[in-house]
Design an enzyme around this catalytic site. Structure first.
Site, short mmCIF file in Angstrom:
data_model
loop_
_atom_site.label_atom_id
_atom_site.label_comp_id
_atom_site.label_asym_id
_atom_site.label_seq_id
_atom_site.Cartn_x
_atom_site.Cartn_y
_atom_site.Cartn_z
N ASP A 1 5.83 3.73 1.37
CA ASP A 1 5.11 2.59 1.95
C ASP A 1 4.26 3.11 3.11
O ASP A 1 4.79 3.53 4.14
CB ASP A 1 6.13 1.55 2.43
CG ASP A 1 5.47 0.26 2.90
OD1 ASP A 1 4.25 0.27 3.16
OD2 ASP A 1 6.17 -0.76 3.02
N HIS A 2 2.94 3.06 2.94
CA HIS A 2 2.04 3.63 3.94
C HIS A 2 1.94 2.80 5.21
O HIS A 2 1.32 3.21 6.18
CB HIS A 2 0.64 3.82 3.34
CG HIS A 2 -0.09 5.00 3.90
ND1 HIS A 2 0.23 5.58 5.10
CD2 HIS A 2 -1.14 5.72 3.41
CE1 HIS A 2 -0.58 6.61 5.34
NE2 HIS A 2 -1.42 6.70 4.33
N ARG A 3 2.54 1.61 5.21
CA ARG A 3 2.53 0.80 6.43
C ARG A 3 3.48 1.34 7.48
O ARG A 3 3.28 1.10 8.69
CB ARG A 3 2.90 -0.65 6.09
CG ARG A 3 1.92 -1.35 5.17
CD ARG A 3 2.44 -2.72 4.75
NE ARG A 3 3.71 -2.62 4.02
CZ ARG A 3 4.38 -3.66 3.54
NH1 ARG A 3 3.90 -4.88 3.74
NH2 ARG A 3 5.50 -3.50 2.87
N PRO B 1 0.84 -1.21 0.00
CA PRO B 1 0.00 0.00 0.00
C PRO B 1 0.87 1.25 0.00
O PRO B 1 1.67 1.45 0.91
CB PRO B 1 -0.82 -0.13 1.30
CG PRO B 1 0.03 -0.99 2.19
CD PRO B 1 0.78 -1.93 1.29
#
Length: 491
Positions: free
Chosen positions: A463-465, A293
């Site tokens: 990386d949105h994590r 994501p």
């Protein structure tokens, strides 16, 4: 004195052993010729020297490599090799590398020829210890070349099994027509479609004598036309389909290729070019990156001061890429979360090193040489190191640690006049920054006065994590300050 003691001790032990055996087991000596009475002691295996034909395997030159291509054999069959000597040049998914032998011997046979591919771990050559073993090695190589050990070179061998399943699928005969229904003793009720009754009147056909082929013996228009001797196109198609039961069997192989049948045929005159090893690796990585994501943030940066600094240091061999990499590394030092990585989806790692990977387009693919510890390196040394990496990348001589150790990636298309673009996040990294061209832009200040300044737009994919919007905005703000006040880059 000591020696005599040891000898006497050993003699005593031997004597006590023999006496104990003779007294405790007298029956074992009563019939020495009987093998059952005294079991034989296990014999020691005499070591025999067997021929040693060793295999040279396709090595894994990177963590993403699944197969390699033989670029060239440095040695020929019959050459005597020494341990650590280069034997063959292999093209991995990133670079061409020499493969060394781990043993002394004679290159008896080449299993995978130049230009062919083989999976990682497959034998590509055979090494014999003596000349007497060369013939045996050649026979072994011939057996392997006829099997799957040769990699992609002998992939066309599986067609025989593919052609055998077709006749193995029996096709049941078509069910008998509804005419097989037993007739009742009483008058038969006629079931026919309205159009079938109309056709029967037109062609003067006794509809009671027509046998229906529809559900439950229903008379269809085709049945009436057949009774009247009229062959319609629809009935012809039905008769042809009924008269050719093997047709589904012949159509079985095309069903296996139904996935490719949906693709449009190539245009006339077009050429199909298979992926190179590097392009295959890039394709695999890009598909893998789609599972991460991500989000993107753009930021405009004024570059007048950076452009002025570049004009000063350019004669000294400093490139714009080196300036951008140095500024990026300095900004990452203040925002370590943007330099972090997440590889398993369950945890993330704060990297102790800031390694800037820079995308470079080369013939037949894309590679990202890594400037390791870019924040700690002097600008001029950094620029020199970058030139060396580019030369090695274009000659496909990069070592694995020089292209797979990046923690942050930089992609610059500004030299081509591209003003903005989005980059795809490489697997295993936290962010990638796409840098566009610096162009003159009209800017209004807080007092309403207009001026023209050079601006470039940078877009970061993250990386949105592990990285959030505020983290990325803070990083870009720091990066912009360094670019707008670049004196710290030369310190």
């Amino acid at each position: 004195m000591a020696s005599s003691f040891v000898a006497s001790k050993h003699t005593t032990a031997a004597m006590s052993f023999s006496s104990s055996v003779s007294t405790s087991l007298p029956w074992r000596f009563s019939n020495p010729s009987s093998s059952a009475a005294f079991p034989a002691r296990p014999r020691r295996r005499i070591p025999t020297v067997k021929s040693k034909i060793r295999e040279i395997f396709m090595p894994a030159l990177s963590s993403t490599m699944t197969e390699g291509k033989i670029v060239s054999w440095v040695k020929s069959e019959g050459d005597v090799l020494s341990k650590g000597e280069s034997v063959v040049v292999v093209e991995s998914d990133k670079a061409d590398m020499d493969v060394e032998t781990f043993y002394d011997g004679i290159l008896a046979a080449i299993v995978v020829a130049e230009g062919e591919t083989a999976p990682v771990g497959a034998p590509i050559g055979l090494l014999a210890e003596t000349e007497e073993e060369i013939a045996e090695a050649k026979a072994k190589a011939a057996a392997k070349s006829g099997s799957s050990f040769s990699g992609g070179a002998v992939s066309p061998s599986p067609p025989p099994p593919a052609s055998s399943p077709a006749p193995a699928i029996p096709q049941p005969p078509p069910p008998p027509a509804a005419a097989a229904k037993p007739a009742s003793d009483g008058p038969r009720k006629i079931v026919a479609t309205p159009y079938a009754k109309k056709l029967a009147k037109q062609h003067k056909v006794d509809i009671g004598s027509v046998v229906g082929s529809g559900p439950f013996g229903r008379i269809t228009p085709e049945d009436v036309e057949a009774a009247a001797g009229i062959k319609s196109s629809k009935s012809n198609a039905a008769v042809a389909a009924a008269a050719a039961p093997p047709a589904p069997v012949a159509a079985a192989p095309p069903k296996a290729a139904s996935g490719s049948a949906s693709l449009p045929p190539p245009l006339p005159g077009s050429t199909i070019v298979p992926f190179t090893t590097m392009q295959s690796a890039v394709s695999k990585n890009m598909v893998e990156s789609l599972s991460v994501p991500t989000f993107r943030v753009g930021y405009p940066v004024t570059t007048d001061a950076l452009d002025a600094l570049y004009e000063k240091v350019k004669p000294k061999g400093v490139t714009m890429t080196a300036l951008l990499a140095k500024a990026t590394a300095m900004a990452l030092a203040q925002h370590p979360v943007v330099n972090a990585t997440c590889k398993d989806g369950k945890s993330f790692t704060y990297n102790s090193n800031i390694n800037i990977a820079v995308a470079v387009a080369i013939n037949g693919g894309l590679i990202t040489p890594v400037l390791q510890d870019a924040d700690k390196m002097d600008l001029y040394l950094l620029s020199q190191k970058w030139k060396e990496l580019v030369e090695k990348a274009r000659s496909k001589q990069l070592q694995p640690h020089e292209y797979n150790s990046g923690t942050f990636t930089l992609s610059n298309l500004g030299m081509f006049g591209v003003d903005r673009f989005d980059a795809i996040l490489p697997p295993g990294q936290g962010a990638i920054m796409a840098v566009g061209a610096s162009k003159p832009t009209v800017i209004a200040d807080a007092d309403g006065f207009f001026s023209v300044k050079s601006k470039m737009l940078v877009n970061v994919t993250a990386d949105h994590r592990i990285i959030y919007g505020a983290d990325l905005a803070a990083f870009l703000k720091t990066f912009a300050k360094i670019i707008q006040n670049p004196d710290s880059l030369t310190l």
